[in-house]
Design an enzyme around this catalytic site. Sequence first.
Site, PDB file in Angstrom:
ATOM      1  N   LYS A   1     -11.844   7.611 -20.590  1.00  5.36           N
ATOM      2  CA  LYS A   1     -11.554   6.928 -19.330  1.00  5.36           C
ATOM      3  C   LYS A   1     -11.279   7.926 -18.226  1.00  5.36           C
ATOM      4  O   LYS A   1     -11.751   7.788 -17.097  1.00  5.36           O
ATOM      5  CB  LYS A   1     -10.362   5.989 -19.514  1.00  5.36           C
TER       6      LYS A   1
ATOM      7  N   GLY B   1      -3.914   3.356 -12.933  1.00  2.49           N
ATOM      8  CA  GLY B   1      -3.387   4.436 -12.117  1.00  2.49           C
ATOM      9  C   GLY B   1      -4.477   5.250 -11.447  1.00  2.49           C
ATOM     10  O   GLY B   1      -4.325   5.679 -10.300  1.00  2.49           O
TER      11      GLY B   1
ATOM     12  N   ARG C   1       4.521   0.709  -9.553  1.00  5.91           N
ATOM     13  CA  ARG C   1       4.167   2.060  -9.993  1.00  5.91           C
ATOM     14  C   ARG C   1       4.163   3.030  -8.806  1.00  5.91           C
ATOM     15  O   ARG C   1       3.825   2.651  -7.684  1.00  5.91           O
ATOM     16  CB  ARG C   1       2.817   2.047 -10.710  1.00  5.91           C
TER      17      ARG C   1
ATOM     18  N   GLN D   1      -1.414  12.523 -11.446  1.00  7.93           N
ATOM     19  CA  GLN D   1      -2.509  11.875 -10.718  1.00  7.93           C
ATOM     20  C   GLN D   1      -2.365  12.036  -9.209  1.00  7.93           C
ATOM     21  O   GLN D   1      -3.363  11.965  -8.487  1.00  7.93           O
ATOM     22  CB  GLN D   1      -2.591  10.383 -11.083  1.00  7.93           C
TER      23      GLN D   1
ATOM     24  N   GLU E   1       0.764  10.688 -22.663  1.00  7.27           N
ATOM     25  CA  GLU E   1       0.093   9.458 -23.064  1.00  7.27           C
ATOM     26  C   GLU E   1       0.008   9.310 -24.583  1.00  7.27           C
ATOM     27  O   GLU E   1      -0.236   8.219 -25.098  1.00  7.27           O
ATOM     28  CB  GLU E   1      -1.312   9.409 -22.472  1.00  7.27           C
TER      29      GLU E   1
ATOM     30  N   HIS F   1       5.069   4.274 -16.273  1.00  9.44           N
ATOM     31  CA  HIS F   1       3.673   4.015 -16.638  1.00  9.44           C
ATOM     32  C   HIS F   1       3.383   2.510 -16.638  1.00  9.44           C
ATOM     33  O   HIS F   1       4.039   1.744 -15.949  1.00  9.44           O
ATOM     34  CB  HIS F   1       3.352   4.685 -17.970  1.00  9.44           C
TER      35      HIS F   1
ATOM     36  N   ARG G   1       7.650   2.857 -21.002  1.00 12.48           N
ATOM     37  CA  ARG G   1       7.253   3.050 -22.395  1.00 12.48           C
ATOM     38  C   ARG G   1       8.407   3.498 -23.286  1.00 12.48           C
ATOM     39  O   ARG G   1       8.424   3.163 -24.482  1.00 12.48           O
ATOM     40  CB  ARG G   1       6.097   4.057 -22.478  1.00 12.48           C
TER      41      ARG G   1
ATOM     42  N   LYS H   1      -8.059  -2.393 -21.638  1.00  8.99           N
ATOM     43  CA  LYS H   1      -7.857  -1.478 -20.509  1.00  8.99           C
ATOM     44  C   LYS H   1      -8.653  -0.192 -20.697  1.00  8.99           C
ATOM     45  O   LYS H   1      -9.271   0.318 -19.762  1.00  8.99           O
ATOM     46  CB  LYS H   1      -6.372  -1.178 -20.351  1.00  8.99           C
TER      47      LYS H   1
END
Length: 445
Positions: free
Chosen positions: A30, A108, A136, A184, A330, A357, A361, A427
């Site tokens: 991804k 994101g 977010r 990011q 992740e 996230h 999480r 996703k």
Amino acid sequence: MTETPALPALWPAPHATSPVDASVTVPGSKSVTNRALVLASLAAEPGWVRRPLRSRDSQLMSDALRALGVGIEETVSSSSAAGEDGEAWRVIPAGLHGPATVDVGNAGTVMRFLPPVAALADGPIRFDGDPRSYERPLGQVISALRALGARIDDDNRGALPMTVFGGGALEGGTVEIDASSSSQFVSALLLSAPRFNNGVEVRHVGSTLPSLPHIRMTVEMLRAAGAQVDTPESGGEANVWRVSPSAVRGRDLVVEPDLSNAQPFLAAALITGGTVTVPDWPSRTTQPGDALRTIFTEMGGTCELTDAGLVFTGGGKIHGIDVDLSEVGELTPGIAAVAALADSPSTLRGVAHLRLHETDRLAALTKEINELGGDVTETADGLHIRPRRLHGGVFHTYDDHRMATAGAVIGLAVAGVQIENVATTAKTLPDFPRMWTEMLAGSGA
């Protein structure tokens, strides 16, 4: 995406009764797919993205770029300059324009990578998404773009929804940001920077920068597209990245398998003492998922990179681990799931940013593992996991794909686990339930 059978609200996680023995072909990355789509859309000529990931996140990205005027033709290729068969997307750059609306979902990469692209368009581009996307972090991207010359109306929220009023160009220049909550933010500015009049100099001024491999991925892909990028690794200042203005070349790019999405399948080998082969595992990559070779070996497995791919074998016992996951956050849900089944405690560190996230999480993993009988406590920047005998129950996902796969991993060793909303795996890994079931069925587990 391909039509798949409806999944139950509570999906019975398959329970393994013998070691798995399977080869699992993992779809494309991804992270690479969405970066490739952005760069191809900004290029001076058409390009190809081959073996892309077809998932909710990548569909949101391609739909958004189409809304801005980019042509994306989806084909099945029997040959290519890269020598790869399979699905291929031809990306035809065009004059970016509005008015348009971008649905970011809860992706994101879409909510952060596309506002700089929208600033280069002509006309207003509205950004909206799932309710969680409003929560977010995005403020650092918004303030950075304003400092570089963009006009944005976010109603002073520093978050979605918002409108970027594209002026057809962006001055660019030097900007300071705090990217400690998401790498990011840096990648978002770098990806579009070759098209800024003065390029960009991004200075990270916050605490520890997470997920550095993803920034390295962005830099490598920019360089492959002809951009000049100066980084800390290439002799530049610490926490400073510079991209010079230039044309972006169209490429013929083959997307690597998503190594982070290989995690649950490798975990299956570790948990059951079996063997899983992942074809086409790259010998060199910037993907964070490559760290699984080291982490899962330390937890009790062995691996070998062969012509058939990565061959990973569980050793029959799972060992606890004390590990800093700041660069590969992740992977935390899957590692936590395995650690809950280990023979000794584990400490997962450096991942405070996971609270921001798809869901929090750290809180979610603590709650769900403990409700199955586990003993997990949150720390300031991670988790401490003391293995206990677990029992069946409902494992909630909070619309988070990696929570769903973590629950499935636990279900291999614990009978009676039910995954709430396993469909959220669409996703990034739309066929996960089928792939998981077939892995077990093929090996008789």
